[in-house]
Motif scaffolding. Structure first.
Motif, PDB file in Angstrom:
ATOM      1  N   UNK A   1       0.851  -1.232   0.086  1.00  0.00           N
ATOM      2  CA  UNK A   1      -0.116  -0.153   0.191  1.00  0.00           C
ATOM      3  C   UNK A   1       1.039   1.125   0.049  1.00  0.00           C
ATOM      4  N   UNK A   2       0.781   1.934  -0.963  1.00  0.00           N
ATOM      5  CA  UNK A   2       1.640   3.291  -1.218  1.00  0.00           C
ATOM      6  C   UNK A   2       0.737   4.582  -1.097  1.00  0.00           C
ATOM      7  N   UNK A   3       1.093   5.634  -0.429  1.00  0.00           N
ATOM      8  CA  UNK A   3       0.177   6.605  -0.336  1.00  0.00           C
ATOM      9  C   UNK A   3       0.573   7.953  -1.200  1.00  0.00           C
ATOM     10  N   UNK A   4       1.502   7.775  -2.069  1.00  0.00           N
ATOM     11  CA  UNK A   4       1.885   8.708  -2.991  1.00  0.00           C
ATOM     12  C   UNK A   4       1.742   8.332  -4.344  1.00  0.00           C
ATOM     13  N   UNK A   5       0.758   7.650  -4.630  1.00  0.00           N
ATOM     14  CA  UNK A   5       0.410   7.533  -6.158  1.00  0.00           C
ATOM     15  C   UNK A   5      -0.212   8.549  -6.874  1.00  0.00           C
ATOM     16  N   UNK A   6       0.086   8.825  -8.061  1.00  0.00           N
ATOM     17  CA  UNK A   6      -0.641   9.832  -8.620  1.00  0.00           C
ATOM     18  C   UNK A   6      -2.073   9.500  -8.958  1.00  0.00           C
ATOM     19  N   UNK A   7      -2.959  10.314  -8.777  1.00  0.00           N
ATOM     20  CA  UNK A   7      -4.355  10.021  -9.268  1.00  0.00           C
ATOM     21  C   UNK A   7      -4.382  10.274 -10.703  1.00  0.00           C
ATOM     22  N   UNK A   8      -4.825   9.127 -11.408  1.00  0.00           N
ATOM     23  CA  UNK A   8      -4.965   8.993 -12.894  1.00  0.00           C
ATOM     24  C   UNK A   8      -5.782  10.028 -13.434  1.00  0.00           C
ATOM     25  N   UNK A   9      -5.721  10.423 -14.630  1.00  0.00           N
ATOM     26  CA  UNK A   9      -6.593  11.287 -15.303  1.00  0.00           C
ATOM     27  C   UNK A   9      -7.459  10.405 -16.463  1.00  0.00           C
ATOM     28  N   UNK A  10      -8.704  10.597 -16.314  1.00  0.00           N
ATOM     29  CA  UNK A  10      -9.591   9.870 -17.320  1.00  0.00           C
ATOM     30  C   UNK A  10      -9.265  10.577 -18.737  1.00  0.00           C
ATOM     31  N   UNK A  11      -9.078   9.607 -19.931  1.00  0.00           N
ATOM     32  CA  UNK A  11      -8.697   9.971 -21.246  1.00  0.00           C
ATOM     33  C   UNK A  11     -10.238   9.822 -21.916  1.00  0.00           C
ATOM     34  N   UNK A  12     -10.175  10.011 -23.282  1.00  0.00           N
ATOM     35  CA  UNK A  12     -11.593   9.864 -23.972  1.00  0.00           C
ATOM     36  C   UNK A  12     -12.108   8.596 -23.498  1.00  0.00           C
ATOM     37  N   UNK A  13     -13.509   8.725 -23.426  1.00  0.00           N
ATOM     38  CA  UNK A  13     -14.176   7.625 -23.237  1.00  0.00           C
ATOM     39  C   UNK A  13     -14.153   6.905 -21.738  1.00  0.00           C
ATOM     40  N   UNK A  14     -13.411   7.492 -20.913  1.00  0.00           N
ATOM     41  CA  UNK A  14     -12.886   7.283 -19.777  1.00  0.00           C
ATOM     42  C   UNK A  14     -13.718   7.958 -18.527  1.00  0.00           C
ATOM     43  N   UNK A  15     -13.801   7.372 -17.509  1.00  0.00           N
ATOM     44  CA  UNK A  15     -14.131   8.216 -16.280  1.00  0.00           C
ATOM     45  C   UNK A  15     -13.319   7.775 -15.079  1.00  0.00           C
ATOM     46  N   UNK A  16     -13.215   8.761 -14.223  1.00  0.00           N
ATOM     47  CA  UNK A  16     -12.336   8.735 -13.054  1.00  0.00           C
ATOM     48  C   UNK A  16     -13.484   8.467 -11.686  1.00  0.00           C
ATOM     49  N   UNK A  17     -13.279   7.431 -10.902  1.00  0.00           N
ATOM     50  CA  UNK A  17     -14.431   7.098  -9.853  1.00  0.00           C
ATOM     51  C   UNK A  17     -13.457   7.386  -8.543  1.00  0.00           C
ATOM     52  N   UNK A  18     -14.178   8.045  -7.636  1.00  0.00           N
ATOM     53  CA  UNK A  18     -13.748   8.109  -6.396  1.00  0.00           C
ATOM     54  C   UNK A  18     -14.369   6.709  -5.719  1.00  0.00           C
ATOM     55  N   UNK A  19     -13.373   5.800  -5.270  1.00  0.00           N
ATOM     56  CA  UNK A  19     -13.768   4.623  -4.946  1.00  0.00           C
ATOM     57  C   UNK A  19     -14.113   4.300  -3.564  1.00  0.00           C
ATOM     58  N   UNK A  20     -15.442   4.014  -3.140  1.00  0.00           N
ATOM     59  CA  UNK A  20     -15.890   3.764  -2.031  1.00  0.00           C
ATOM     60  C   UNK A  20     -15.628   2.162  -1.335  1.00  0.00           C
ATOM     61  N   UNK A  21     -15.826   1.295  -2.366  1.00  0.00           N
ATOM     62  CA  UNK A  21     -15.619  -0.119  -2.087  1.00  0.00           C
ATOM     63  C   UNK A  21     -15.062  -0.849  -3.147  1.00  0.00           C
ATOM     64  N   UNK A  22     -14.262  -1.892  -3.100  1.00  0.00           N
ATOM     65  CA  UNK A  22     -13.535  -2.714  -4.238  1.00  0.00           C
ATOM     66  C   UNK A  22     -13.936  -3.986  -3.985  1.00  0.00           C
ATOM     67  N   UNK A  23     -14.642  -4.840  -4.797  1.00  0.00           N
ATOM     68  CA  UNK A  23     -14.653  -6.449  -4.558  1.00  0.00           C
ATOM     69  C   UNK A  23     -13.252  -7.032  -4.525  1.00  0.00           C
ATOM     70  N   UNK A  24     -12.862  -8.140  -3.820  1.00  0.00           N
ATOM     71  CA  UNK A  24     -12.029  -9.005  -3.867  1.00  0.00           C
ATOM     72  C   UNK A  24     -12.070 -10.320  -4.406  1.00  0.00           C
TER      73      UNK A  24
END
Length: 330
Positions: free
Chosen positions: A26-49
């Motif tokens: 787990x790293x805390x300094x990863x750059x937030x990715x930018x959405x390119x065309x036909x993409x979206x950026x999601x603020x993640x509340x939960x992720x399935x394992x």
């Protein structure tokens, strides 16, 4: 300037080399990715394992991402931004995904807009994170590959986990006779509450005999198999004429007698959601979104872990005594 700099980074789990759960960092300094065309950026509340994420991480899976990478495909959260040409979503929309580009074990994730779906107010984010791979896989196994029909019987071998519960709910809603196995009393109750007509404990020595007794001479039309390296040979003996075993999960080789397929003209069919076409994914999504509206698609969330306990999550999903719903990272 310091404030502006810190706003562009997030926490994300990174894998720099393939191996055991300990390679998840787990790293805390990863750059937030930018959405390119036909993409979206999601603020993640939960992720399935999903179990498949542990196979990929170990390096023993057919698909190997380039390292370093962030695991995770099934996220639920809120749209933070959209790329060019995205009209279906706007900032603030509640959504879930069946795939991410940047990885879901993170505070933010980029996904292709066509792998993102609106999340009904009927479900919370943890439930949203439990839809993706489990429900799409279950639908594909039952209908796209298994050609299930109302009135047929289905045995869900390992029914208390994410894919198992999804299969029970979908099969019951579509008019199948549903049998499920689990490894604990609690797991069996979960299976019965989620659509199974009958549950069996696969830790009991004689449980196969009990299934045979229950199904009588007919046998089972379809078996959805989560652990084919253990169960496949026995599955072939439980099938009806022209029955089929859908291989959804496997952790190694197994020895079978092919003659068991000849006597009933039965089939063993592999299922991989990664091979689904755009049309097939769309068909899955349509059926499942209808299920959410109708009220029968209700993901059961099991163990929950904070992002910093991801190593434990990967250990537990493979070694826990019995699943009771979908494992999620919060």
């Amino acid at each position: 300037i310091a404030m502006a700099a810190t706003r562009n980074v997030m926490r994300a789990v990174r894998v720099f080399e393939f191996g055991g759960p300990e390679v998840l960092k787990l790293q805390s300094d990863v750059l937030i990715p930018d959405p390119k065309e036909n993409q979206v950026l999601i603020k993640v509340h939960a992720c399935g394992v999903n179990p498949v994420e542990t196979y990929i991480r170990s390096g023993n899976y057919a698909r190997k991402p380039a390292v370093p990478y962030t695991p995770g495909s099934d996220v639920a959260g809120v749209i933070e931004g959209v790329g060019e040409h995205v009209t279906a979503f706007k900032k603030g929309d509640r959504v879930f995904t069946i795939g991410t580009i940047s990885g879901g074990y993170a505070d933010y994730a980029v996904a292709a807009a066509n792998r993102v779906f609106p999340l009904s107010d009927k479900l919370d984010f943890r439930q949203g994170a439990a839809i993706g791979i489990p429900y799409f896989t279950a639908y594909r196994a039952l209908f796209q590959k298994g050609h299930a029909k109302a009135g047929e019987s289905v045995l869900v071998h390992g029914a208390s986990g994410g894919v198992g519960i999804a299969t029970c709910q979908i099969a019951r809603a579509c008019g199948l006779k549903v049998l499920g196995t689990a490894g604990t009393e609690e797991g069996m109750n979960v299976v019965l509450r989620n659509g199974a007509h009958q549950a069996f404990n696969h830790r009991e020595a004689n449980y196969i005999d009990k299934i045979k007794e229950y199904t009588g001479m007919e046998g089972v039309d379809i078996i959805i198999e989560m652990l084919s390296n253990i169960n496949l040979a026995t599955d072939l003996q439980l099938l009806s004429y022209a029955g089929r075993v859908m291989v959804v999960g496997c952790r190694g080789p197994v020895e079978i007698n092919p003659r068991d397929t000849m006597s009933k003209e039965s089939s063993v069919i592999g299922v991989s959601l990664f091979l689904a076409t755009e049309e097939e994914r769309h068909e899955c999504a349509t059926a499942l979104l209808d299920g959410i509206e109708a009220g029968w698609l209700k993901p059961v969330v099991g163990s929950e872990y904070p992002l910093d306990k991801v190593v434990k999550a990967h250990e537990d999903i493979i070694h826990s005594s019995g699943a009771r719903g979908k494992m999620v990272l919060l």
